[in-house]
Scaffold this active site. Structure first.
Site, PDB file in Angstrom:
ATOM      1  N   ASP A  61       0.865  -1.171   0.000  1.00  0.00           N
ATOM      2  CA  ASP A  61       0.000   0.000   0.000  1.00  0.00           C
ATOM      3  C   ASP A  61       0.908   1.229   0.000  1.00  0.00           C
ATOM      4  O   ASP A  61       2.111   1.120   0.261  1.00  0.00           O
ATOM      5  CB  ASP A  61      -0.877  -0.051   1.258  1.00  0.00           C
ATOM      6  N   ASP A 101      -0.334   5.094   0.979  1.00  0.00           N
ATOM      7  CA  ASP A 101      -0.661   6.034   2.052  1.00  0.00           C
ATOM      8  C   ASP A 101      -0.608   5.351   3.410  1.00  0.00           C
ATOM      9  O   ASP A 101      -1.256   4.332   3.639  1.00  0.00           O
ATOM     10  CB  ASP A 101      -2.061   6.614   1.840  1.00  0.00           C
TER      11      ASP A 101
END
Length: 265
Positions: A26, A28
């Protein structure tokens, strides 16, 4: 603080041979700090002089973000909320005429912050020729611009995220399939990436939400070391994270801790 929840898998799935593994991460609050602004926040910042947009964007964030990180809400129900958030926020982009130059300026202001050790981690993966696949519910334009600005958009990095297309410098459309926090399981890897990873047996998955586990197929979890960064509402979510991830790291943990546990470089 670190929590090791599957020592057996850690002993079985080792990262001794760089040619045998790849990374799915991922972006963020995983590659970036838990307290960092998000890629969506960068876009909001690019419109900071538009007080009406900023107000409406913040209202959406204050309403939907607690839902996103609430482990007591079912994935099915949460997915409905995330789709709704995505559509409403994108609607603001069109309503207020998002401009490409504003995004570039906003990234240049260094409001996005790498998690400690993340940039060095990406450099090491480049050095060892390990594919890094970033699957993000954020904005691809922002991720690319940030990595370019930080001089680490290496050729072993592949980004699957929401791409804004501009025409004459103003938003025209969002291209491709919508990616939000709860639907990463629907993402199909392009053939270029599949060719890069087809002979690699082990996976290191990095995320900050339990839904990030959907970045790999269920049948591949047996060969995947899963690492969850937990920086918000730790007490409320720790039990859920410990049940979901092989390793849980709290309180703005660095990538040095990932390396210390797994000895991957």
């Amino acid at each position: 603080m670190e929590y090791i929840n599957n020592q057996e898998k850690l002993e079985r799935v080792k990262f001794t041979n760089p040619e045998d593994y790849y990374i799915i991460a991922d972006f963020d609050k995983t590659l970036t700090e838990g307290k960092s602004i998000s890629t969506w926040g960068v876009v909001a910042n690019s419109n900071k002089d538009n007080t009406e947009y900023h107000k409406r964007r913040n209202e959406l964030y204050e309403y939907y973000r607690p839902i996103e990180i609430d482990s007591t809400i079912s994935d099915e129900k949460k997915s409905e909320y995330m789709s709704e958030w995505w559509k409403r926020h994108v609607g603001l982009f069109f309503e207020y005429g998002l401009k490409e130059e504003f995004i570039k300026k906003s990234v240049a202001e260094h409001i996005l912050l790498f998690r400690a050790g993340a940039k060095e981690f990406l450099s090491k993966m480049k050095e060892k020729n390990v594919p890094v696949i970033i699957v993000s519910a954020g904005i691809k334009n922002v991720i690319e611009e940030f990595l370019i600005t930080e001089n680490c958009y290496f050729d072993n990095i592949y980004i699957l995220s929401n791409l804004i297309k501009f025409k004459a410098g103003v938003i025209e459309k969002l291209e491709g399939e919508t990616i939000h926090a709860l639907n990463k399981n629907v993402i199909k890897l392009p053939q270029e990436i599949l060719n890069k990873i087809e002979k690699r047996n082990n996976i290191l998955l990095l995320g900050d939400g339990i839904a990030d586990l959907k970045m790999v197929k269920k049948e591949d979890l047996i060969k995947t070391i899963t690492v969850g960064f937990l920086d918000e509402k730790i007490e409320e979510n720790l039990e859920h994270y410990n049940k979901a991830f092989d390793i849980v790291l709290t309180k703005e943990a660095s990538f040095e801790e990932v390396n210390k546990i797994l000895n991957i470089y």
